[in-house]
Design a protein around this motif. Structure first.
Motif, PDB file in Angstrom:
ATOM      1  N   GLY A 180       0.791  -1.221   0.000  1.00  0.00           N
ATOM      2  CA  GLY A 180       0.000   0.000   0.000  1.00  0.00           C
ATOM      3  C   GLY A 180       0.827   1.278   0.000  1.00  0.00           C
ATOM      4  O   GLY A 180       0.297   2.366   0.172  1.00  0.00           O
ATOM      5  N   ILE A 181       2.134   1.136  -0.191  1.00  0.00           N
ATOM      6  CA  ILE A 181       3.009   2.312  -0.272  1.00  0.00           C
ATOM      7  C   ILE A 181       2.773   2.964  -1.629  1.00  0.00           C
ATOM      8  O   ILE A 181       2.781   2.302  -2.654  1.00  0.00           O
ATOM      9  CB  ILE A 181       4.497   1.904  -0.144  1.00  0.00           C
ATOM     10  CG1 ILE A 181       4.757   1.152   1.149  1.00  0.00           C
ATOM     11  CG2 ILE A 181       5.412   3.100  -0.290  1.00  0.00           C
ATOM     12  CD1 ILE A 181       4.583   1.964   2.396  1.00  0.00           C
ATOM     13  N   GLY A 182       2.590   4.251  -1.641  1.00  0.00           N
ATOM     14  CA  GLY A 182       2.379   4.972  -2.897  1.00  0.00           C
ATOM     15  C   GLY A 182       3.652   5.077  -3.717  1.00  0.00           C
ATOM     16  O   GLY A 182       4.751   4.795  -3.239  1.00  0.00           O
ATOM     17  N   GLU A 183       3.493   5.498  -4.952  1.00  0.00           N
ATOM     18  CA  GLU A 183       4.628   5.590  -5.865  1.00  0.00           C
ATOM     19  C   GLU A 183       5.688   6.570  -5.377  1.00  0.00           C
ATOM     20  O   GLU A 183       6.883   6.293  -5.471  1.00  0.00           O
ATOM     21  CB  GLU A 183       4.151   5.976  -7.268  1.00  0.00           C
ATOM     22  CG  GLU A 183       3.367   4.880  -7.953  1.00  0.00           C
ATOM     23  CD  GLU A 183       2.898   5.273  -9.335  1.00  0.00           C
ATOM     24  OE1 GLU A 183       3.545   6.119  -9.983  1.00  0.00           O
ATOM     25  OE2 GLU A 183       1.871   4.720  -9.774  1.00  0.00           O
ATOM     26  N   GLU A 184       5.266   7.724  -4.861  1.00  0.00           N
ATOM     27  CA  GLU A 184       6.239   8.721  -4.395  1.00  0.00           C
ATOM     28  C   GLU A 184       7.010   8.212  -3.182  1.00  0.00           C
ATOM     29  O   GLU A 184       8.230   8.375  -3.101  1.00  0.00           O
ATOM     30  CB  GLU A 184       5.552  10.045  -4.090  1.00  0.00           C
ATOM     31  CG  GLU A 184       5.115  10.768  -5.350  1.00  0.00           C
ATOM     32  CD  GLU A 184       4.622  12.177  -5.068  1.00  0.00           C
ATOM     33  OE1 GLU A 184       5.115  12.805  -4.114  1.00  0.00           O
ATOM     34  OE2 GLU A 184       3.757  12.644  -5.828  1.00  0.00           O
TER      35      GLU A 184
END
Length: 72
Positions: free
Chosen positions: A13-17
């Motif tokens: 669930g870690i975002g791309e940024e």
């Protein structure tokens, strides 16, 4: 780029940024790789998290390795 590590971050669930920061690379490179994963059927949206098709990843990785060998 460590594709397995990136996929694990995305699945968590870690975002791309945030993934770009953790992997010490640009968000643009992460976005491009994510698009490759989507196009290859490796990454699928599963609610708030991403689902990884590891079999498709293996085929994609093998195909990329073959392309690099042929280019050399």
């Amino acid at each position: 780029m460590d594709d397995k590590a990136l996929l694990k971050l995305l699945a968590a669930g870690i975002g791309e940024e945030a993934a770009a920061i953790q992997m010490n690379t640009s968000p643009n490179k992460i976005s491009q790789r994510v698009q490759e994963y989507l196009d290859a059927g490796i990454l699928k949206c599963n609610g708030e998290h991403e689902a990884i098709n590891w079999k498709a990843f293996g085929k994609w990785k093998k195909h990329r390795t073959t392309q690099v060998v042929e280019a050399a």
